[in-house]
Design an enzyme around this catalytic site. Structure first.
Site, PDB file in Angstrom:
ATOM      1  N   VAL A   1     -79.062  -9.391  37.271  1.00  0.00           N
ATOM      2  CA  VAL A   1     -79.886 -10.531  37.539  1.00  0.00           C
ATOM      3  C   VAL A   1     -81.297 -10.497  37.066  1.00  0.00           C
ATOM      4  O   VAL A   1     -81.868  -9.268  37.017  1.00  0.00           O
ATOM      5  CB  VAL A   1     -80.263 -10.385  39.308  1.00  0.00           C
ATOM      6  CG1 VAL A   1     -80.965 -11.753  39.720  1.00  0.00           C
ATOM      7  CG2 VAL A   1     -78.866 -10.370  39.800  1.00  0.00           C
TER       8      VAL A   1
ATOM      9  N   GLY B   1     -79.275 -22.140  21.326  1.00  0.00           N
ATOM     10  CA  GLY B   1     -78.197 -21.182  21.837  1.00  0.00           C
ATOM     11  C   GLY B   1     -78.737 -20.467  23.491  1.00  0.00           C
ATOM     12  O   GLY B   1     -78.455 -19.500  23.593  1.00  0.00           O
TER      13      GLY B   1
ATOM     14  N   LYS C   1     -75.467 -14.342  41.138  1.00  0.00           N
ATOM     15  CA  LYS C   1     -76.666 -13.453  41.171  1.00  0.00           C
ATOM     16  C   LYS C   1     -77.129 -13.450  42.556  1.00  0.00           C
ATOM     17  O   LYS C   1     -77.735 -12.439  42.880  1.00  0.00           O
ATOM     18  CB  LYS C   1     -77.716 -14.067  39.958  1.00  0.00           C
ATOM     19  CG  LYS C   1     -77.245 -13.842  38.463  1.00  0.00           C
ATOM     20  CD  LYS C   1     -78.229 -14.627  37.637  1.00  0.00           C
ATOM     21  CE  LYS C   1     -77.956 -14.445  36.100  1.00  0.00           C
ATOM     22  NZ  LYS C   1     -78.419 -15.289  35.201  1.00  0.00           N
TER      23      LYS C   1
END
Length: 381
Positions: A167, A223, A241
């Site tokens: 995370v 990207g 997460k």
């Protein structure tokens, strides 16, 4: 009165270079973007780490789904060419046996895959004498039976498992939450922008009167998204997460407990990737409406929120959704592809601990994994 003289023989100077340094033997599984960057970072830093600390880091194994390169004395900067010519088919048991046959101590296995099948090897690696470091989130988001069983095995074999990059990539989030929780601090809420790609998307979309499809195109070209952007836009990654953080607080949550707002229009969720990429204009009308219907001086943010009565171990309320927040709030002021986390505690009251920075990117993630390796290197005997 006779005087006696004691002759003192000077001690020989200690040759600091001759002192045996602790060798950390590393096996890297997965050498895509993050894995290859990590390997190159370690190789480039080996001499400096040896000079400044009493450790030598040696990568003795590099493997992917097809082959492994095994070198008792460790790889060098030409590892890619060497693996192409000398890599062999393998199983994880082969890597463990190689370490045992060559009496390699202080072994750490690095999981840079995104592979659920590889996670099944974790108990085997622990039993085989390896500590674990992982950028792969899957092990920490499987069912609680596996999650707790893995930790019991770590305790039994006196091994450690570090996963700071699960995370926040390279941000010190999990470590901070662990320290707060272990010290007895009552954490009451954690919320924030967990995804670097979605951070960029909504930060850019909120700044200008630009079509959502145009901003999404730019995010793909830069990207910032996965090759199929739906992996980001469905919200499951943020949900995982959030679940990881809940479990760090000893809360008994499963992935099914996370309420996730899927950002993808229903008609685009099950089409081919090619059809999806041709149909990005389907996002434009609904997201224009969402932006236009906000209160004045508000912006859109895709937020994970862990809240509820956290004093009970039976679970937290876990929400992942698109929200409108004031521009002058911490979340509203977020720029670029940064992640931001607000940690609310009983002691700090209404003033949360803020952790903000680059929460995505292969280079940042590789640095975070490297940091976990160095932490473990100080602890292993």
């Amino acid at each position: 009165m006779l005087e006696t003289q004691t002759q003192i023989t000077p001690s020989p100077l200690i040759d600091l270079e001759s002192i045996q340094k602790k060798t950390i033997n590393v096996a890297v599984f997965g050498h895509g973007n993050v894995g290859s960057l990590l390997i190159n970072q370690i190789v480039a830093s080996q001499k400096e780490i040896s000079r400044r600390r009493d450790i030598e880091i040696s990568i003795f194994a590099i493997g992917n789904s097809k082959s492994v390169l095994l070198q008792e004395k460790g790889i060098d900067a030409q590892w890619e060419q060497t693996k192409t010519s000398e890599g062999i088919p393998y199983s994880v048991e082969d890597v463990i046996q190689f370490a045992h046959n060559n009496s390699l101590e202080n072994c750490i296995a690095i999981d840079n895959t995104a592979n659920a099948d590889f996670v099944a090897n974790y108990p085997l690696l622990i039993s085989g004498g390896f500590n674990l470091v992982s950028s792969n989130k899957i092990a920490n988001t499987l069912g609680l039976d596996f999650y707790n069983g893995l930790r019991n095995k770590l305790t039994l074999h006196k091994k450690e498992y570090l996963y700071e990059t699960n995370v926040g990539a390279g941000l010190p989030l999990i470590d901070t939450i662990k320290l707060l929780h272990l010290s007895g601090e009552n954490i009451t809420r954690i919320k924030g922008v967990f995804s670097g790609s979605l951070s960029y998307l909504f930060n850019a979309f909120s700044e200008k009167e630009e079509l959502f499809s145009s901003v999404l195109h730019k995010a793909i070209e830069k990207g910032f998204t996965e090759p199929d952007p739906r992996e980001d836009l469905c919200g499951n990654d943020v949900g995982r997460k959030l679940l990881i953080l809940a479990r760090e607080l000893d809360l008994h949550n499963e992935f099914e407990d996370v309420t996730i707002q899927n950002l993808i229009p229903k008609q685009l969720r099950n089409v081919s990737k090619e059809e999806f990429l041709k149909s990005l204009t389907d996002f434009d009308v609904p997201y224009h409406i969402k932006r236009a219907n906000q209160s004045e001086d508000h912006v859109l943010r895709y937020v994970g929120d862990l809240h509820g009565d956290l004093s009970k171990n039976d679970g937290a309320i876990l929400d992942v959704k698109l929200v409108s927040v004031p521009k002058n709030s911490m979340l509203g002021q977020l720029k670029g592809s940064d992640s931001l986390f607000e940690i609310y505690t009983e002691s700090y009251g209404e003033n949360p601990i803020i952790i903000q920075g680059a929460g995505a990117g292969a280079t940042v993630t590789a640095r975070g994994v490297f940091g976990d390796i160095l932490r473990l290197s100080d602890r292993v005997n």
